[in-house]
Motif scaffolding. Structure first.
Motif, PDB file in Angstrom:
ATOM      1  N   PRO A  95      -5.231  12.874 -13.145  1.00 55.80           N
ATOM      2  CA  PRO A  95      -4.009  13.426 -14.057  1.00 55.80           C
ATOM      3  C   PRO A  95      -3.441  14.734 -13.970  1.00 55.80           C
ATOM      4  O   PRO A  95      -2.386  14.801 -14.124  1.00 55.80           O
ATOM      5  N   MET A  96      -4.283  15.560 -14.107  1.00 50.11           N
ATOM      6  CA  MET A  96      -4.088  17.101 -14.183  1.00 50.11           C
ATOM      7  C   MET A  96      -3.102  17.411 -12.901  1.00 50.11           C
ATOM      8  O   MET A  96      -2.347  18.237 -12.902  1.00 50.11           O
ATOM      9  N   LEU A  97      -3.271  16.861 -11.711  1.00 53.71           N
ATOM     10  CA  LEU A  97      -2.586  16.966 -10.774  1.00 53.71           C
ATOM     11  C   LEU A  97      -1.343  15.881 -10.259  1.00 53.71           C
ATOM     12  O   LEU A  97      -0.868  15.943  -9.482  1.00 53.71           O
ATOM     13  N   GLY A  98      -1.300  15.087 -11.245  1.00 55.14           N
ATOM     14  CA  GLY A  98      -0.247  14.139 -11.277  1.00 55.14           C
ATOM     15  C   GLY A  98      -0.492  13.244 -10.088  1.00 55.14           C
ATOM     16  O   GLY A  98       0.825  12.574  -9.419  1.00 55.14           O
ATOM     17  N   LYS A  99      -1.663  12.928  -9.683  1.00 54.20           N
ATOM     18  CA  LYS A  99      -1.949  12.063  -8.516  1.00 54.20           C
ATOM     19  C   LYS A  99      -2.950  11.119  -9.040  1.00 54.20           C
ATOM     20  O   LYS A  99      -4.253  11.003  -8.539  1.00 54.20           O
ATOM     21  N   PRO A 100      -2.521  10.122  -9.914  1.00 48.72           N
ATOM     22  CA  PRO A 100      -3.282   9.161 -10.257  1.00 48.72           C
ATOM     23  C   PRO A 100      -3.908   8.209  -9.390  1.00 48.72           C
ATOM     24  O   PRO A 100      -4.992   7.394  -9.744  1.00 48.72           O
ATOM     25  N   ASP A 101      -3.277   7.938  -8.295  1.00 43.27           N
ATOM     26  CA  ASP A 101      -3.561   6.512  -7.373  1.00 43.27           C
ATOM     27  C   ASP A 101      -4.515   7.017  -6.073  1.00 43.27           C
ATOM     28  O   ASP A 101      -5.044   6.265  -5.504  1.00 43.27           O
ATOM     29  N   ILE A 151       0.866  -1.317  -0.003  1.00 41.85           N
ATOM     30  CA  ILE A 151       0.119  -0.061   0.100  1.00 41.85           C
ATOM     31  C   ILE A 151       0.818   1.145  -0.316  1.00 41.85           C
ATOM     32  O   ILE A 151       1.706   1.296   0.930  1.00 41.85           O
ATOM     33  N   ARG A 152       0.618   2.048  -1.016  1.00 40.87           N
ATOM     34  CA  ARG A 152       1.732   3.303  -1.088  1.00 40.87           C
ATOM     35  C   ARG A 152       0.872   4.482  -0.763  1.00 40.87           C
ATOM     36  O   ARG A 152      -0.350   4.515  -0.804  1.00 40.87           O
ATOM     37  N   LYS A 153       1.741   5.292  -0.408  1.00 43.88           N
ATOM     38  CA  LYS A 153       1.233   6.617   0.287  1.00 43.88           C
ATOM     39  C   LYS A 153       0.400   7.334  -0.634  1.00 43.88           C
ATOM     40  O   LYS A 153      -0.431   8.204  -0.386  1.00 43.88           O
ATOM     41  N   GLU A 154       0.940   7.256  -2.071  1.00 42.67           N
ATOM     42  CA  GLU A 154      -0.032   8.022  -3.109  1.00 42.67           C
ATOM     43  C   GLU A 154      -1.341   7.247  -3.073  1.00 42.67           C
ATOM     44  O   GLU A 154      -2.411   8.191  -3.508  1.00 42.67           O
ATOM     45  N   GLU A 155      -1.909   6.158  -2.790  1.00 49.16           N
ATOM     46  CA  GLU A 155      -3.178   5.942  -2.609  1.00 49.16           C
ATOM     47  C   GLU A 155      -3.939   6.644  -1.644  1.00 49.16           C
ATOM     48  O   GLU A 155      -5.231   6.862  -1.732  1.00 49.16           O
ATOM     49  N   ILE A 156      -3.338   6.890  -0.565  1.00 48.47           N
ATOM     50  CA  ILE A 156      -3.908   7.692   0.701  1.00 48.47           C
ATOM     51  C   ILE A 156      -3.977   8.890   0.768  1.00 48.47           C
ATOM     52  O   ILE A 156      -4.850   9.577   1.238  1.00 48.47           O
ATOM     53  N   ILE A 157      -2.908   9.703   0.320  1.00 52.44           N
ATOM     54  CA  ILE A 157      -2.881  11.052   0.384  1.00 52.44           C
ATOM     55  C   ILE A 157      -3.792  11.788  -0.625  1.00 52.44           C
ATOM     56  O   ILE A 157      -4.168  11.441  -1.556  1.00 52.44           O
ATOM     57  N   ASP A 158      -4.647  12.662   0.093  1.00 49.59           N
ATOM     58  CA  ASP A 158      -5.622  13.777  -0.647  1.00 49.59           C
ATOM     59  C   ASP A 158      -4.795  14.812  -1.199  1.00 49.59           C
ATOM     60  O   ASP A 158      -4.084  15.411  -0.666  1.00 49.59           O
ATOM     61  N   PRO A 159      -4.584  14.688  -2.548  1.00 51.68           N
ATOM     62  CA  PRO A 159      -3.930  16.003  -2.998  1.00 51.68           C
ATOM     63  C   PRO A 159      -4.204  17.384  -2.949  1.00 51.68           C
ATOM     64  O   PRO A 159      -3.234  17.983  -2.712  1.00 51.68           O
TER      65      PRO A 159
END
Length: 425
Positions: free
Chosen positions: A250-256, A150-158
């Motif tokens: 995609p525009m925020l660079g946070k696809p996950d 589980i990567r932090k990119e999944e959990i973080i709200d951009p």
């Protein structure tokens, strides 16, 4: 032993607080190619829950806020397609659950914690484990499994990471009231949570047609609905405004991220557009989608949304948070004639070959919503409306017929999305 708590993020705040009284849940209703195997589904749910611990939570409230609490109970598997209540004993206090009956399979979830793209990550994992139980080896590329950390990119709200914008420094936006079909046509409210009308369109018919008219499936549905409303609400004086929902990841660079991460494109169907031929209308609408989906523009818009979320989370009482969020949402809804949402084509063909139907069911607010899904060579259009008359549906069907688009009518049914209970601390 105290349970871990998760606090509402900036991207989820307005969606959550504005919809507490409106049961804003979503039902993904799939028809599979064989009856649901209870034991295989139970195993799949348990493995999926282990992969998504951050979605295995209970929604709680106190006098100042809503928050999530870790929930170690099993996610419910219910042998019924009737309306359920999430975050209640019926669903082991979870904010998502699985319902089934014969070949029909439903994933019910609370929109306050995730959007369609976010929950589709979970759905893909669930179907991967389910079909693996039935058929053996399944291609897992692109699917989150227990073998993946589980990567932090999944959990973080951009939106939490975006700089705070001084909302008072922004220019005041004029209040706009869009044409509302319920009021303009004196329509009768549908019973319960609204009416769901279903249409299947073969991709081999629709995709060449949309490309020939410089459109995408979502843009074409948006144009057809605008044309239909214009014919129904003749002589309206309010502007006809559609909203096309866009995935902002995609525009925020946070696809996950699993959090709500949505932007919207405003589509005005004014007199100039009304006089254009269909192909030109599609070009105009596609241009609007392109311009309003520009990375810098979306980042600016989402930065404002994040600052609004931070402002809401900073209000002192739960009542303040709810009242402010509802007012902001009402302004958006009042300036909208209809919504269109399309999460894109299903990305996992080995899973998709077992999916015969895929319907996305959301609440019908004060205006119609078109939810679009595409899987296994078919586009599924869910027309969700707050009125009982089929007037918009019939006009939309007429647009398909006039343009020689092959389609299949799949009937109508009451919207049976889940209720949600909010537990006190």
């Amino acid at each position: 032993m105290s349970k871990e708590k998760y606090f509402v993020t900036s991207g989820d705040a307005m969606m959550l607080y504005a919809t507490l009284g409106n049961s804003y849940t979503v039902r993904l209703r799939l028809r599979l190619d064989s009856p649901v195997d209870k034991d295989a589904m139970r195993k799949a749910i348990d493995k999926t829950s282990a992969r998504y611990p951050y979605l295995c939570v209970t929604l709680r409230k106190n006098d100042s806020e809503i928050y999530y609490e870790q929930n170690d109970k099993p996610v419910a598997l219910i042998n019924s397609l009737e309306r359920i209540t999430l975050n209640s004993p019926e669903t082991n206090d979870h904010i998502w659950a699985v319902c089934y009956e014969d070949c029909d399979f439903c994933l019910d979830f609370y929109h306050g914690i995730s959007d369609g793209t976010g929950i589709n990550y979970l759905l893909a994992t669930l179907l991967y484990y389910y079909f693996s139980e039935l058929y053996g080896s399944i291609d897992s590329r692109g699917i989150r499994t227990l073998e993946d950390p589980i990567r932090k990119e999944e959990i973080i709200d951009p939106l939490d990471e975006m700089p705070v914008i001084d909302l008072k420094s922004l220019p005041a936006q004029p209040s706009v009231s869009a044409v509302n079909m319920m009021k303009s046509c004196c329509l009768n409210p549908a019973e319960g949570k609204g009416l769901h009308l279903k249409i299947k369109i073969p991709e081999q018919s629709f995709i060449p047609f949309t490309k020939a008219h410089d459109a995408s499936p979502g843009v074409m549905v948006s144009v057809f609905i605008a044309r239909a409303v214009e014919k129904i609400c003749k002589g309206h004086t309010e502007p006809l405004i559609g909203r096309y929902i866009v995935n902002a990841r995609p525009m925020l660079g946070k696809p996950d991220t699993y959090h709500n991460c949505l932007s919207s494109v405003t589509l005005h169907y004014d007199e100039r557009v009304r006089k254009m031929p269909l192909e030109t209308q599609c070009t105009v609408y596609r241009g609007k989608v392109f311009v309003q989906s520009d990375e810098d523009r979306v980042r600016r818009s989402m930065g404002i949304s994040g600052s609004v979320g931070k402002m809401i989370n900073g209000l002192p009482t739960l009542e303040d948070k709810i009242r402010t969020s509802m007012k902001l949402s009402e302004d958006l809804y009042n300036s909208s004639t209809y919504f269109v949402s399309y999460v894109g084509k299903w990305k996992f063909p080995q899973l998709g070959e077992h999916i015969k139907e895929f319907w996305t069911v959301t609440p019908a607010r004060s205006f119609p919503v078109a939810e679009i899904a595409a899987v296994n060579g078919t586009i599924f259009v869910s027309m969700l409306q707050p009125f009982s008359e089929h007037i918009l549906y019939d006009a939309f069907i007429e647009e398909l017929k006039t343009n020689s688009v092959v389609f299949y009518e799949c009937g109508s049914e009451p919207i049976t999305i889940a209720n949600i209970n909010i537990n006190n601390q």
